[in-house]
Design a protein around this motif. Structure first.
Motif, PDB file in Angstrom:
ATOM      1  N   PRO A  80      -7.232  -4.472  -1.271  1.00 23.06           N
ATOM      2  CA  PRO A  80      -6.745  -3.415  -0.377  1.00 23.06           C
ATOM      3  C   PRO A  80      -6.274  -3.926   0.995  1.00 23.06           C
ATOM      4  CG  PRO A  80      -8.722  -2.665  -1.508  1.00 23.06           C
ATOM      5  CD  PRO A  80      -8.536  -4.113  -1.881  1.00 23.06           C
ATOM      6  N   ALA A  81      -7.046  -4.816   1.626  1.00 26.38           N
ATOM      7  CA  ALA A  81      -6.677  -5.256   2.977  1.00 26.38           C
ATOM      8  C   ALA A  81      -5.332  -5.973   2.972  1.00 26.38           C
ATOM      9  CB  ALA A  81      -7.772  -6.159   3.543  1.00 26.38           C
ATOM     10  N   ILE A  82      -5.074  -6.737   1.937  1.00 24.46           N
ATOM     11  CA  ILE A  82      -3.799  -7.466   1.862  1.00 24.46           C
ATOM     12  C   ILE A  82      -2.666  -6.504   1.531  1.00 24.46           C
ATOM     13  CG2 ILE A  82      -2.561  -9.177   0.443  1.00 24.46           C
ATOM     14  CD1 ILE A  82      -5.140 -10.871   0.629  1.00 24.46           C
ATOM     15  N   ARG A  83      -2.947  -5.497   0.685  1.00 19.83           N
ATOM     16  CA  ARG A  83      -1.911  -4.503   0.379  1.00 19.83           C
ATOM     17  C   ARG A  83      -1.540  -3.679   1.610  1.00 19.83           C
ATOM     18  NH1 ARG A  83      -4.989  -3.909  -4.689  1.00 19.83           N
ATOM     19  NH2 ARG A  83      -6.085  -2.096  -3.867  1.00 19.83           N
ATOM     20  N   HIS A  84      -2.487  -3.484   2.526  1.00 20.18           N
ATOM     21  CA  HIS A  84      -2.183  -2.714   3.738  1.00 20.18           C
ATOM     22  C   HIS A  84      -1.146  -3.422   4.607  1.00 20.18           C
ATOM     23  CE1 HIS A  84      -6.404  -0.718   3.479  1.00 20.18           C
ATOM     24  NE2 HIS A  84      -5.494   0.012   2.883  1.00 20.18           N
ATOM     25  N   LYS A  85      -1.145  -4.736   4.557  1.00 19.93           N
ATOM     26  CA  LYS A  85      -0.291  -5.508   5.480  1.00 19.93           C
ATOM     27  C   LYS A  85       0.910  -6.117   4.765  1.00 19.93           C
ATOM     28  CE  LYS A  85      -0.066  -6.833   9.768  1.00 19.93           C
ATOM     29  NZ  LYS A  85       0.618  -5.745  10.469  1.00 19.93           N
ATOM     30  N   TYR A 137       0.833  -1.207   0.000  1.00 21.90           N
ATOM     31  CA  TYR A 137       0.000   0.000   0.000  1.00 21.90           C
ATOM     32  C   TYR A 137       0.868   1.258   0.000  1.00 21.90           C
ATOM     33  CZ  TYR A 137      -3.247   3.491   1.960  1.00 21.90           C
ATOM     34  OH  TYR A 137      -3.990   4.609   2.200  1.00 21.90           O
TER      35      TYR A 137
END
Lengths: 157, 284
Positions: free
Chosen positions: B104-109, B79
């Motif tokens: 998005p959720a995986i890119r955040h982490k 992200y």
């Protein structure tokens, strides 16, 4: 065991966890925050989505030890007292759900999406929610709910 | 499922991480964002004895301008790479492709370095590392070394990293003026891995391509540079010339067959996606 402390839905929490404990299991089984559901357990479906320091993550794919010192918001931390979050209200008003199992994650992913893009197009909503699966609705009313929430949040800020 | 038991070490410096790796031996694993590792652990495909968390090692969290290159710490998230103004300006191909990774959720982490070190042949970011001639900065018990992308990716999920080494940062050479780029990812469902992907960067002058970089995702055990296409693109100024060059994309490759696509179909996709990527990048 590893000691962790974190703010969960506005409340300071701490405890001893096995390092292999997944965040979603800590939330549900140690803290009793069972609003967050476990869906696919393989990081595909997004039912377990929560916010960590304001950004969405899939809590079945994060270890509890990884959120030490951070702030976690689950579906149970969105409402302010009796006042639901605009995204929660919009999902109810637009009937953005049928069985409701994906809804906690879908709402949290939508909150994250709108925090970054307050006025998304339909395509941006569908893209933004690509990590969250709903097997009932066909997504139509979910998209409508996010659009409705965006309009309401835009009008109140 | 729940992962098998392991010990957990949170490293605050690169030296601490290396010391923990040396102590942990072959069963130690480095934990970045965990977005590839945790599914592996939960499916019990691997059961390391110790996880060494490098997600908050300061040096590995830094993204800096290093003159002719960007130095992107291995623990910078996908992200952050996607939204970094520095990356947008100097390595737009990386920024664009970061947005194609998972959801998005995986890119955040998930982290850039984690994706590169995991070396999944279907991963998008290793392909960009190959296309941009990135260099991997590696730390181990005997100090640091730098390995070029072409030597870093060795085989399926296998890199030049030794068991007691950690990827500290990726050095991403700046593209400079005149370059444009595109990434084409073919998959059937949202957030899925690439069945085939193509990263293209081209340098053009007056409507003619003077230099090109083309790299392929999931066309073999590692990211592959389509050198035949790159050579054939020099001097191309028409869509016919681009199509002719792109038809060489699968030359010398032997992609796998699986339930998503057989080998021949992947070769077909490589040519089609290469043409699309070069056309989109060059505007020709």
């Amino acid at each position: 065991m590893t000691h962790i402390s974190a703010t969960v839905d506005g409340v300071h929490r701490q405890g001893e966890v096995e390092p292999r404990t997944l965040l979603v299991h800590w939330l549900r089984e140690s803290l009793g925050q069972v609003g967050t559901t476990v869906g696919c357990d393989t990081s595909n479906c997004g039912a377990c989505t929560v916010l960590v320091d304001g950004r969405s993550v899939k809590s079945c794919s994060v270890l509890a030890v990884q959120i030490d010192g951070k702030s976690v918001t689950t579906i149970q931390g969105l409402a302010e007292g009796e006042d639901w979050h605009p995204v929660q209200r919009a999902f109810k008003e637009c009937h953005g759900l049928q069985c409701g199992y994906c809804t906690p994650g879908m709402v949290m992913a939508s909150v994250d999406l709108l925090s970054e893009n307050p006025n998304p197009t339909e395509a941006e909503i569908r893209e933004g929610l690509e990590g969250n699966l709903c097997r009932c609705t066909g997504y139509h009313n979910i998209v409508k709910a996010v659009q409705t929430a965006a309009a309401e949040m835009g009008a109140t800020t | 499922m729940i992962p098998a038991s392991f010990d957990y070490v949170k490293a605050s410096t690169v030296d601490e991480a290396v010391a923990a790796l040396v102590k942990g031996g072959e069963d130690a694993k480095v934990l970045g964002g965990g977005q590839s590792l945790l599914p592996v652990l939960r499916l019990r495909l691997n059961a390391p004895s110790v996880l060494i968390d490098v997600s908050e090692v300061g040096e590995m969290r830094a993204l800096t301008d290093d003159g002719d290159a960007l130095l992107i710490g291995a623990s910078v998230t996908t992200y952050e790479v996607m939204h970094s103004e520095l990356v947008k300006e100097h390595a737009g191909l990386l920024s664009l492709t970061a947005g194609a990774v998972a959801d998005p959720a995986i890119r955040h982490k998930g982290t850039f370095g984690g994706s590169v070190a995991h070396a999944d042949p279907a991963g998008d970011l290793p392909t960009v590392a190959a296309a941009l001639d990135c260099e991997m900065v590696i730390a181990g018990p005997n100090g640091r070394r730098t390995v070029a992308a072409k030597d870093f990716f060795v085989d399926y999920f296998t890199t030049a990293l030794a068991a007691d080494e950690v990827l500290v940062a990726v050095r991403v050479p700046k593209l400079g003026a005149g370059w444009s780029y595109n990434y084409q990812k073919f998959n059937r469902t949202a957030q899925a891995w690439a069945i085939v992907g193509v990263a293209a960067a081209v340098k053009s002058e007056n409507g003619t391509i003077t230099e090109a970089r083309v790299a392929l995702t999931n066309m073999g055990a590692t990211p592959i540079r389509a050198t035949g296409v790159e050579a054939a693109l020099a001097g191309a100024s028409s869509s016919d010339a681009i199509a002719a060059a792109a038809s060489k994309a699968a030359d010398g490759t032997s992609p796998t067959s699986d339930l998503h696509a057989d080998s021949e179909y992947r070769k077909h996709l490589a040519a089609v996606l290469t043409r699309r990527a070069v056309e989109a990048a060059s505007g020709i």
